[in-house]
Design a protein around this motif. Structure first.
Motif, PDB file in Angstrom:
ATOM      1  N   ASN A  31      41.637  40.999  74.374  1.00  0.00           N
ATOM      2  CA  ASN A  31      42.572  40.891  73.244  1.00  0.00           C
ATOM      3  C   ASN A  31      43.245  39.519  73.285  1.00  0.00           C
ATOM      4  O   ASN A  31      44.383  39.365  73.735  1.00  0.00           O
ATOM      5  CB  ASN A  31      43.606  42.015  73.320  1.00  0.00           C
ATOM      6  CG  ASN A  31      44.430  42.110  72.032  1.00  0.00           C
ATOM      7  OD1 ASN A  31      43.990  41.654  70.991  1.00  0.00           O
ATOM      8  ND2 ASN A  31      45.618  42.693  72.130  1.00  0.00           N
TER       9      ASN A  31
ATOM     10  N   VAL B 265      39.156  48.340  70.077  1.00  0.00           N
ATOM     11  CA  VAL B 265      40.599  48.620  70.097  1.00  0.00           C
ATOM     12  C   VAL B 265      41.413  47.344  70.033  1.00  0.00           C
ATOM     13  O   VAL B 265      42.599  47.350  69.703  1.00  0.00           O
ATOM     14  CB  VAL B 265      40.969  49.437  71.352  1.00  0.00           C
ATOM     15  CG1 VAL B 265      40.302  50.785  71.331  1.00  0.00           C
ATOM     16  CG2 VAL B 265      40.579  48.655  72.617  1.00  0.00           C
ATOM     17  N   ASN B 266      40.786  46.206  70.373  1.00  0.00           N
ATOM     18  CA  ASN B 266      41.506  44.933  70.327  1.00  0.00           C
ATOM     19  C   ASN B 266      41.631  44.391  68.911  1.00  0.00           C
ATOM     20  O   ASN B 266      42.311  43.393  68.674  1.00  0.00           O
ATOM     21  CB  ASN B 266      40.793  43.897  71.194  1.00  0.00           C
ATOM     22  CG  ASN B 266      40.813  44.270  72.655  1.00  0.00           C
ATOM     23  OD1 ASN B 266      41.771  44.884  73.134  1.00  0.00           O
ATOM     24  ND2 ASN B 266      39.754  43.917  73.383  1.00  0.00           N
ATOM     25  N   SER B 267      40.930  45.013  67.959  1.00  0.00           N
ATOM     26  CA  SER B 267      40.996  44.533  66.586  1.00  0.00           C
ATOM     27  C   SER B 267      42.192  45.181  65.875  1.00  0.00           C
ATOM     28  O   SER B 267      42.983  45.929  66.455  1.00  0.00           O
ATOM     29  CB  SER B 267      39.695  44.876  65.861  1.00  0.00           C
ATOM     30  OG  SER B 267      39.549  46.272  65.742  1.00  0.00           O
TER      31      SER B 267
ATOM     32  N   GLN C  72      44.621  47.556  64.111  1.00  0.00           N
ATOM     33  CA  GLN C  72      44.733  49.007  64.184  1.00  0.00           C
ATOM     34  C   GLN C  72      45.654  49.619  63.101  1.00  0.00           C
ATOM     35  O   GLN C  72      45.482  50.761  62.721  1.00  0.00           O
ATOM     36  CB  GLN C  72      45.265  49.414  65.564  1.00  0.00           C
ATOM     37  CG  GLN C  72      44.336  49.033  66.704  1.00  0.00           C
ATOM     38  CD  GLN C  72      42.988  49.733  66.623  1.00  0.00           C
ATOM     39  OE1 GLN C  72      42.940  50.951  66.405  1.00  0.00           O
ATOM     40  NE2 GLN C  72      41.917  48.966  66.746  1.00  0.00           N
ATOM     41  N   GLY C  73      46.604  48.842  62.609  1.00  0.00           N
ATOM     42  CA  GLY C  73      47.492  49.423  61.594  1.00  0.00           C
ATOM     43  C   GLY C  73      48.515  48.427  61.093  1.00  0.00           C
ATOM     44  O   GLY C  73      48.557  47.252  61.526  1.00  0.00           O
TER      45      GLY C  73
ATOM     46  N   SER D  52      41.800  53.761  54.385  1.00  0.00           N
ATOM     47  CA  SER D  52      40.604  53.343  55.147  1.00  0.00           C
ATOM     48  C   SER D  52      39.396  53.427  54.233  1.00  0.00           C
ATOM     49  O   SER D  52      39.113  54.488  53.666  1.00  0.00           O
ATOM     50  CB  SER D  52      40.398  54.218  56.384  1.00  0.00           C
ATOM     51  OG  SER D  52      41.459  54.050  57.292  1.00  0.00           O
TER      52      SER D  52
ATOM     53  N   LYS E 198      40.919  48.850  57.002  1.00  0.00           N
ATOM     54  CA  LYS E 198      42.187  49.444  56.572  1.00  0.00           C
ATOM     55  C   LYS E 198      42.807  48.553  55.500  1.00  0.00           C
ATOM     56  O   LYS E 198      42.946  47.334  55.679  1.00  0.00           O
ATOM     57  CB  LYS E 198      43.135  49.610  57.746  1.00  0.00           C
ATOM     58  CG  LYS E 198      42.588  50.521  58.850  1.00  0.00           C
ATOM     59  CD  LYS E 198      43.562  50.668  59.996  1.00  0.00           C
ATOM     60  CE  LYS E 198      42.974  51.508  61.121  1.00  0.00           C
ATOM     61  NZ  LYS E 198      42.610  52.865  60.708  1.00  0.00           N
TER      62      LYS E 198
ATOM     63  N   ASP F 119      47.420  45.107  66.586  1.00  0.00           N
ATOM     64  CA  ASP F 119      46.144  45.565  67.154  1.00  0.00           C
ATOM     65  C   ASP F 119      46.406  46.599  68.233  1.00  0.00           C
ATOM     66  O   ASP F 119      47.563  46.997  68.448  1.00  0.00           O
ATOM     67  CB  ASP F 119      45.325  44.373  67.692  1.00  0.00           C
ATOM     68  CG  ASP F 119      46.042  43.600  68.780  1.00  0.00           C
ATOM     69  OD1 ASP F 119      45.733  42.403  68.975  1.00  0.00           O
ATOM     70  OD2 ASP F 119      46.927  44.196  69.461  1.00  0.00           O
ATOM     71  N   GLY F 120      45.330  47.010  68.958  1.00  0.00           N
ATOM     72  CA  GLY F 120      45.472  48.077  69.951  1.00  0.00           C
ATOM     73  C   GLY F 120      45.181  47.636  71.358  1.00  0.00           C
ATOM     74  O   GLY F 120      44.763  48.452  72.190  1.00  0.00           O
TER      75      GLY F 120
ATOM     76  N   VAL G 160      49.910  44.461  73.078  1.00  0.00           N
ATOM     77  CA  VAL G 160      49.760  44.525  71.621  1.00  0.00           C
ATOM     78  C   VAL G 160      50.150  43.188  71.013  1.00  0.00           C
ATOM     79  O   VAL G 160      51.221  42.634  71.312  1.00  0.00           O
ATOM     80  CB  VAL G 160      50.607  45.663  71.022  1.00  0.00           C
ATOM     81  CG1 VAL G 160      50.497  45.664  69.512  1.00  0.00           C
ATOM     82  CG2 VAL G 160      50.162  46.992  71.613  1.00  0.00           C
TER      83      VAL G 160
END
Length: 732
Positions: free
Chosen positions: A127, A164-166, A168-169, A184, A190, A216-217, A221
């Motif tokens: 990340n 998960v590094n991209s 996420q919300g 989504s 998203k 990101d996740g 973060v």
């Protein structure tokens, strides 16, 4: 009864083991590692020595090296530790963009075995990128008449990381009029939307300031923000609508810069500024902005840079249309780049032998090379070939590697150097090809003995030659090279008349010139049979022989030798008898002579050199017979003296003379009486004289008979030797 099923189960297990063994052998040449991105240069990737089954110190000894092609070398070998390490900073996003899995392939060459191992290194994402909106703020114009529940598209953030590094919300700052709803899409992306929660009043608050945060996740973060300014305007109740939800276009990679790709179109039924539609890219990335250009008024998308299928074969462009107040519509342009055969094959020689011995067995490896074509499909399929008239063949090995092998045993004496052209041709239309030239020297070995031009030789030397005279020069050719072609000459050991041949002749070991070591005498030695050996200087040396017949040529070096009449040994004078009544042509005697030379040097002629009574006697030119030339007369003296000369036909001629005494008388007593007057005796005695005369006549008869026998023997011997010499010349 349970035995047959048991045997069946065992045979099935054996087949499974064999299959697994075969699969393991196939995979044995493929090595896989994984490493996180952003490592420092020299970071450990994998124990390559262990995976190759070697000790670290063997890597350098056995010529282990990386032969992967590419623009940048990403990995290196640490020969001291036997490990594969990074050659620089690894950026997964730069290498693989947003691909779910990033794998870098390289090849390891085991030089001494000419063997290739494939290595795959998976770059694990970390990340290291925060979400980015691409703009610090966005203005949204909202009609004050909008009903609660109305949705407004918000700018989207982009995070180049994956998994998960991209992204996420999203989060929206607190506001009583607006809330955030994240949708989504089918592609998993998203899309943030601003939702109107309660009615707006422009007169109460004309602008609303919001902060949109994307996160990101990752373990740590990362987030990015953009400011949203919501400006209230008069009612604009229609947003632009694209004619297509997605635009699909296929284009060849060689499309010229400036060409129009397609035109997007959106309509808005509103009037005035509310219906004026403009176009723009959404989530513009550097690569997209460098290759494509969008006209904000017409919607024309044109080519801004050179397309390259080998760089990327597909582009997804997000576009939006917005009217004057700011209502927006989204669409996508999906661009498929079609491959064109614009890349010629590339040939990289990884191992090469510049010299090979001519006795090397078929199948000897000369070169190992890799073939690559940047195109795809048929355009990327490559076929390698070499000329059919060469004793070599190509063999495909691992991947796109080829080996150049000998097809048959080479012969340096036929061809000492080969210039091999390897042609790599792709299957495109039209096909493109690349020629690679390989030069190969054929090293010589000593496989050819020296050879004489003739099976045998004849030479002639005149007798009485000076010592050290050159007789002839022999030369043998050896098609080998350098030391293998350096020829030396020698004579085989033999004897002649009890003496070694080396005392008669010698040969120069370097030049092959034959010399006489002594002066030859034709009358002693008439020919020599020699065996000459030519040897090269190879290891081991090779040789060949040739026979040489050396003939001694006769010279006129012997004067005629008179056999009859023989010179007296007791100081007495030989007497020949001629009766007074002899008629003309009467044979008085015959001079017999021989010459030890041969040919015309031994041809003899006789002539009367001097006579006490000229004209009384004549001598046969070729016979040597002394005859009366006329009838004897009373006035002729009883004692006649003749000098006969014998001469050969050599150049210059040689001669000998003999003096004859002829007694003229009608009867023997008269002769005996007259003989006393020829040479008075110190103690005359008639009986002794008579005895002497009888003995003389008997001796003359015996000598004449012996002469005839000797002459016949000489003639037979000369005839026999001339016949043998003729047969030897015919054999030669």
């Amino acid at each position: 009864m349970a035995a047959p099923p048991y045997r069946s189960d065992c045979s099935g297990l054996v087949r499974i083991c064999l299959l697994l063994g075969a699969l393991w052998k196939i995979r044995a040449e493929q090595i896989s590692y994984s490493v996180p991105e952003e490592l420092e240069k020299g970071s450990f990737v994998g124990n390559i020595a262990k995976d190759l089954g070697l000790e670290p110190r063997e890597l350098a000894e056995r010529g282990v090296r990386i032969v992967s092609r590419g623009r940048t070398q990403l990995f290196a070998l640490n020969l001291g530790r036997g490990s594969l390490v990074t050659a620089g900073r690894l950026d997964r996003e730069e290498l693989c963009d947003r691909s779910p899995k990033c794998v870098v392939s390289l090849e390891i060459l085991l030089e001494d075995k000419v063997k290739i191992f494939g290595v795959e290194v998976e770059i694990i994402d970390v990340n290291d990128n925060a979400p980015n909106f691409g703009t610090e703020q966005r203005e949204i114009k909202v009609a004050e008449s909008e009903n609660p529940g109305t949705r407004f598209p918000l700018p989207e953030a982009f995070d180049p990381d994956v998994g998960v590094n991209s992204l996420q919300g999203y989060q929206l700052s607190s506001n009583v009029h607006f809330s955030l709803d994240v949708q989504s899409g089918a592609d998993g992306i998203k899309y943030p939307e601003l939702v109107l929660e309660r009615a707006l009043d422009r007169e109460e608050e004309a602008v609303h300031h919001l902060v949109l945060t994307a996160f990101d996740g990752g373990d740590v973060v990362h987030s990015g923000t953009t400011r949203i300014h919501v400006t209230l305007v008069d009612t604009n109740d229609n947003a632009p609508v694209f004619t297509q939800p997605e635009y699909h276009v296929s284009v060849r990679e060689n499309l010229p810069v400036g060409s129009r790709l397609l035109t997007i179109k959106a309509t808005d039924p509103d009037e005035g500024a509310n219906g004026e539609v403009t176009y723009s890219f959404r989530k513009v990335r550097d690569k997209i902005s460098q290759l494509f250009q969008l006209n904000s008024v017409t919607g024309d998308i044109t080519i801004l840079g050179d397309l390259d299928y080998e760089d990327s074969g597909f582009y997804e462009i997000d576009v939006e249309a917005h009217d004057g107040p700011g209502l927006r519509a989204r669409s996508k342009v999906l661009v498929t780049v079609l491959d064109v055969n614009d890349n010629a094959p590339e040939v990289m020689v990884t191992s090469l032998t510049s010299s090979i011995q001519e006795t090397s067995s078929p199948g000897t490896v000369i070169a190992l090379f890799n073939v690559h074509d940047g195109d795809s499909g048929e355009n990327g399929l490559v076929t390698c070939s070499i000329p059919n008239n060469l004793p070599f063949t190509l063999e495909k090995t691992y991947g796109n590697y080829y080996r150049l092998l000998t097809h048959k045993t080479l012969d340096r004496e036929e061809v000492s150097e080969y210039n091999i052209t390897v042609t790599a041709t792709d299957h495109g239309t039209p096909p493109l090809s690349t020629d690679t030239h390989i030069s190969l020297q054929v090293a010589d070995i000593n496989d050819n003995p020296p050879a004489f031009p003739h099976a045998s030789y004849s030479a002639y030397i005149p007798e009485n030659n000076p010592r050290g005279a050159s007789i002839l020069s022999l030369s043998a050719q050896d098609p080998d090279s350098i030391e293998n072609a350096r020829v030396t000459y020698s004579l085989a050991e033999d004897t002649l008349q009890g003496e070694p041949l080396s005392s008669y002749v010698s040969i120069n070991s370097d030049t092959g010139v034959l010399y006489a070591l002594r002066s030859f005498d034709y009358e002693q030695v008439r020919d020599l049979q020699l065996l000459v050996t030519a040897s090269d200087s190879g290891d081991p040396p090779l040789s060949s022989n040739v026979s040489l017949s050396l003939f001694v040529l006769d010279q006129n070096d012997n004067a005629p030798e008179i056999l009859y009449p023989a010179l007296p040994t007791d100081d007495s004078t030989g007497v020949e008898l001629a009766p007074r009544s002899a008629e003309p042509g009467y044979l008085v005697t015959k001079v017999v002579a021989v010459d030890r030379d041969s040919g015309q040097n031994a041809w003899l002629s006789y002539r009367l050199l001097k006579a006490s009574e000229p004209g009384l006697f004549s001598v046969g030119l070729h016979t040597g017979e002394v005859r009366t030339a006329r009838a004897l007369q009373d006035r002729d003296a009883l004692k006649q003296s003749l000098v006969v000369a014998v001469q050969d036909h050599g150049q210059p001629p040689l001669s000998a003379t003999v003096t004859l005494t002829v007694a003229v008388a009608d009867s023997i007593p008269e002769v005996l009486a007259d003989l006393g007057s020829f040479k008075p005796s110190a103690n005359p005695d008639d009986s002794g004289l008579t005895l002497y005369l009888v003995v003389a006549v008997a001796a003359v008869s015996c000598v004449f008979l012996a002469f005839v026998i000797v002459l016949l023997a000489f003639r037979l011997r000369r005839w026999h030797r001339s016949r043998l010499s003729k047969e030897e010349r015919e054999d030669i």
